[in-house]
Write a protein that holds these residues in place. Structure first.
Motif, PDB file in Angstrom:
ATOM      1  N   GLY A  45     -13.278  -3.162   0.802  1.00 22.02           N
ATOM      2  CA  GLY A  45     -13.861  -2.351  -0.253  1.00 22.02           C
ATOM      3  C   GLY A  45     -13.866  -0.866   0.010  1.00 22.02           C
ATOM      4  O   GLY A  45     -14.743  -0.157  -0.476  1.00 22.02           O
ATOM      5  N   TRP A  46     -12.876  -0.377   0.737  1.00 20.85           N
ATOM      6  CA  TRP A  46     -12.875   1.057   1.115  1.00 20.85           C
ATOM      7  C   TRP A  46     -12.673   1.949  -0.106  1.00 20.85           C
ATOM      8  O   TRP A  46     -13.259   3.023  -0.192  1.00 20.85           O
ATOM      9  CB  TRP A  46     -11.785   1.303   2.152  1.00 20.85           C
ATOM     10  CG  TRP A  46     -11.840   2.652   2.784  1.00 20.85           C
ATOM     11  CD1 TRP A  46     -12.789   3.116   3.655  1.00 20.85           C
ATOM     12  CD2 TRP A  46     -10.907   3.728   2.609  1.00 20.85           C
ATOM     13  NE1 TRP A  46     -12.506   4.408   4.029  1.00 20.85           N
ATOM     14  CE2 TRP A  46     -11.357   4.806   3.406  1.00 20.85           C
ATOM     15  CE3 TRP A  46      -9.734   3.882   1.872  1.00 20.85           C
ATOM     16  CZ2 TRP A  46     -10.667   6.018   3.476  1.00 20.85           C
ATOM     17  CZ3 TRP A  46      -9.044   5.081   1.937  1.00 20.85           C
ATOM     18  CH2 TRP A  46      -9.512   6.138   2.732  1.00 20.85           C
ATOM     19  N   LEU A  47     -11.843   1.517  -1.036  1.00 22.31           N
ATOM     20  CA  LEU A  47     -11.642   2.264  -2.283  1.00 22.31           C
ATOM     21  C   LEU A  47     -12.493   1.641  -3.382  1.00 22.31           C
ATOM     22  O   LEU A  47     -12.380   0.446  -3.652  1.00 22.31           O
ATOM     23  CB  LEU A  47     -10.175   2.214  -2.707  1.00 22.31           C
ATOM     24  CG  LEU A  47      -9.143   2.947  -1.851  1.00 22.31           C
ATOM     25  CD1 LEU A  47      -7.744   2.677  -2.385  1.00 22.31           C
ATOM     26  CD2 LEU A  47      -9.413   4.446  -1.815  1.00 22.31           C
ATOM     27  N   ARG A  53       2.180   4.165 -10.642  1.00 20.21           N
ATOM     28  CA  ARG A  53       2.998   3.924 -11.832  1.00 20.21           C
ATOM     29  C   ARG A  53       3.908   5.116 -12.116  1.00 20.21           C
ATOM     30  O   ARG A  53       5.058   4.949 -12.527  1.00 20.21           O
ATOM     31  CB  ARG A  53       2.091   3.611 -13.014  1.00 20.21           C
ATOM     32  CG  ARG A  53       1.525   2.190 -12.952  1.00 20.21           C
ATOM     33  CD  ARG A  53       0.562   1.898 -14.072  1.00 20.21           C
ATOM     34  NE  ARG A  53       0.328   0.453 -14.176  1.00 20.21           N
ATOM     35  CZ  ARG A  53      -0.795  -0.097 -14.611  1.00 20.21           C
ATOM     36  NH1 ARG A  53      -1.813   0.675 -14.986  1.00 20.21           N
ATOM     37  NH2 ARG A  53      -0.914  -1.413 -14.672  1.00 20.21           N
ATOM     38  N   ALA A  54       3.396   6.322 -11.893  1.00 21.76           N
ATOM     39  CA  ALA A  54       4.230   7.513 -12.083  1.00 21.76           C
ATOM     40  C   ALA A  54       5.339   7.575 -11.037  1.00 21.76           C
ATOM     41  O   ALA A  54       6.499   7.883 -11.355  1.00 21.76           O
ATOM     42  CB  ALA A  54       3.368   8.762 -12.029  1.00 21.76           C
ATOM     43  N   SER A  59      -8.354  -6.176  -3.503  1.00 22.31           N
ATOM     44  CA  SER A  59      -8.149  -4.866  -4.102  1.00 22.31           C
ATOM     45  C   SER A  59      -9.188  -3.873  -3.577  1.00 22.31           C
ATOM     46  O   SER A  59     -10.386  -4.156  -3.573  1.00 22.31           O
ATOM     47  CB  SER A  59      -8.259  -4.967  -5.624  1.00 22.31           C
ATOM     48  OG  SER A  59      -7.771  -3.816  -6.258  1.00 22.31           O
ATOM     49  N   GLY A  60      -8.705  -2.736  -3.099  1.00 19.05           N
ATOM     50  CA  GLY A  60      -9.586  -1.718  -2.539  1.00 19.05           C
ATOM     51  C   GLY A  60      -9.743  -1.785  -1.040  1.00 19.05           C
ATOM     52  O   GLY A  60     -10.330  -0.882  -0.429  1.00 19.05           O
ATOM     53  N   ARG A  96      -7.234   5.557 -10.007  1.00 19.20           N
ATOM     54  CA  ARG A  96      -6.474   6.795  -9.833  1.00 19.20           C
ATOM     55  C   ARG A  96      -5.208   6.541  -9.018  1.00 19.20           C
ATOM     56  O   ARG A  96      -4.124   7.057  -9.359  1.00 19.20           O
ATOM     57  CB  ARG A  96      -7.356   7.852  -9.150  1.00 19.20           C
ATOM     58  CG  ARG A  96      -8.459   8.403 -10.033  1.00 19.20           C
ATOM     59  CD  ARG A  96      -9.103   9.631  -9.408  1.00 19.20           C
ATOM     60  NE  ARG A  96      -9.776   9.336  -8.143  1.00 19.20           N
ATOM     61  CZ  ARG A  96     -11.050   8.964  -8.053  1.00 19.20           C
ATOM     62  NH1 ARG A  96     -11.790   8.823  -9.146  1.00 19.20           N
ATOM     63  NH2 ARG A  96     -11.606   8.741  -6.869  1.00 19.20           N
ATOM     64  N   LEU A  97      -5.332   5.773  -7.952  1.00 16.89           N
ATOM     65  CA  LEU A  97      -4.169   5.500  -7.110  1.00 16.89           C
ATOM     66  C   LEU A  97      -3.144   4.661  -7.872  1.00 16.89           C
ATOM     67  O   LEU A  97      -1.930   4.892  -7.750  1.00 16.89           O
ATOM     68  CB  LEU A  97      -4.611   4.795  -5.825  1.00 16.89           C
ATOM     69  CG  LEU A  97      -3.524   4.521  -4.788  1.00 16.89           C
ATOM     70  CD1 LEU A  97      -2.813   5.809  -4.363  1.00 16.89           C
ATOM     71  CD2 LEU A  97      -4.120   3.825  -3.555  1.00 16.89           C
TER      72      LEU A  97
END
Length: 229
Positions: free
Chosen positions: A21-23, A36-37, A185-186, A30-31
């Motif tokens: 759970g760090w993010l 995707r970009a 996730s995260g 945001r990441l």
């Protein structure tokens, strides 16, 4: 969904730390938007072909330096030939913070052995390359080690989307002993010091386990490294 009982950081092996759970969700979003970009052409998401002729089930895009089996280049030499996209300073800051949060102020030292990188790069600075791997349903990553860098700096790995089984092995071979870790996730995973050359892989992902609010089908792994080049 918030954990009823928060998962604490775990030392998987000397120099290998899992920080669940760090993010938080906004940071993950945001990441993901950045990924995707970065995945758009030119120098976008590609399928990697091995020298043997086989191809990886995971698709990849690189920043800073372009990785191909088994080296680095400034252009997508095994794809569209375009210059690799730049490595953003914000990812370097993210990597440095990840190393500090995983290890504290003193990163573990790599042992002096043939298995150790030779460059005296600072373990918490100089990050200049990202490998972003996309796992769709059924994709996996065989046991391998990150050995094309000339730096002893720890590898920083961030997970987005579906949960995976991350297999963290030993520095001698692809065989046991290994430890299977569930990366959600995260989650953050950092490996350096005595574990910098450890074999590792992803035998499977768990489709449909990512947070719905993220809006990602499959799994993204953002791996940050110091090339030493």
């Amino acid at each position: 969904m918030d954990e009823l009982f928060p998962r604490p950081p775990v030392v998987i092996a000397p120099g290998a730390v899992h920080v669940p759970g760090w993010l938080d969700l906004p940071a993950q979003q945001r990441l993901l938007a950045d990924c995707r970009a970065w995945a758009r052409p030119p120098a976008g998401l590609r399928t990697v072909r091995m020298p043997s002729g086989g191809q990886m089930s995971v698709r990849m895009v690189c920043l800073g330096w372009h990785w191909y089996p088994y080296g680095y280049a400034r252009t997508v030499v095994d794809g569209d030939g375009a210059p690799v996209k730049p490595f953003p300073a914000r990812l370097a800051r993210l990597a440095a913070q990840a190393v500090t949060d995983a290890y504290g102020e003193e990163p573990p030292e790599s042992p002096e052995s043939p298995e150790s990188p030779e460059s005296p790069e600072l373990a918490s600075g100089g990050y200049d390359v990202a490998l972003i791997n996309y796992y769709d349903r059924g994709a996996a990553m065989g046991m391998h080690r990150d050995s094309d860098e000339k730096s002893a700096a720890p590898v920083v790995s961030l997970s987005l989307g579906d949960t995976c089984v991350f297999r963290f092995g030993n520095i001698r071979s692809r065989n046991r002993p290994w430890t299977d870790v569930e990366l959600r996730s995260g989650d953050l995973f950092v490996f350096g010091g005595p574990s910098r050359r450890a074999f590792h892989g992803v035998p499977r992902t768990l489709p449909g386990t990512g947070p719905a609010a993220l809006g990602l089908t499959g799994r993204l792994n953002v791996t940050l490294r110091v090339s030493g080049l």
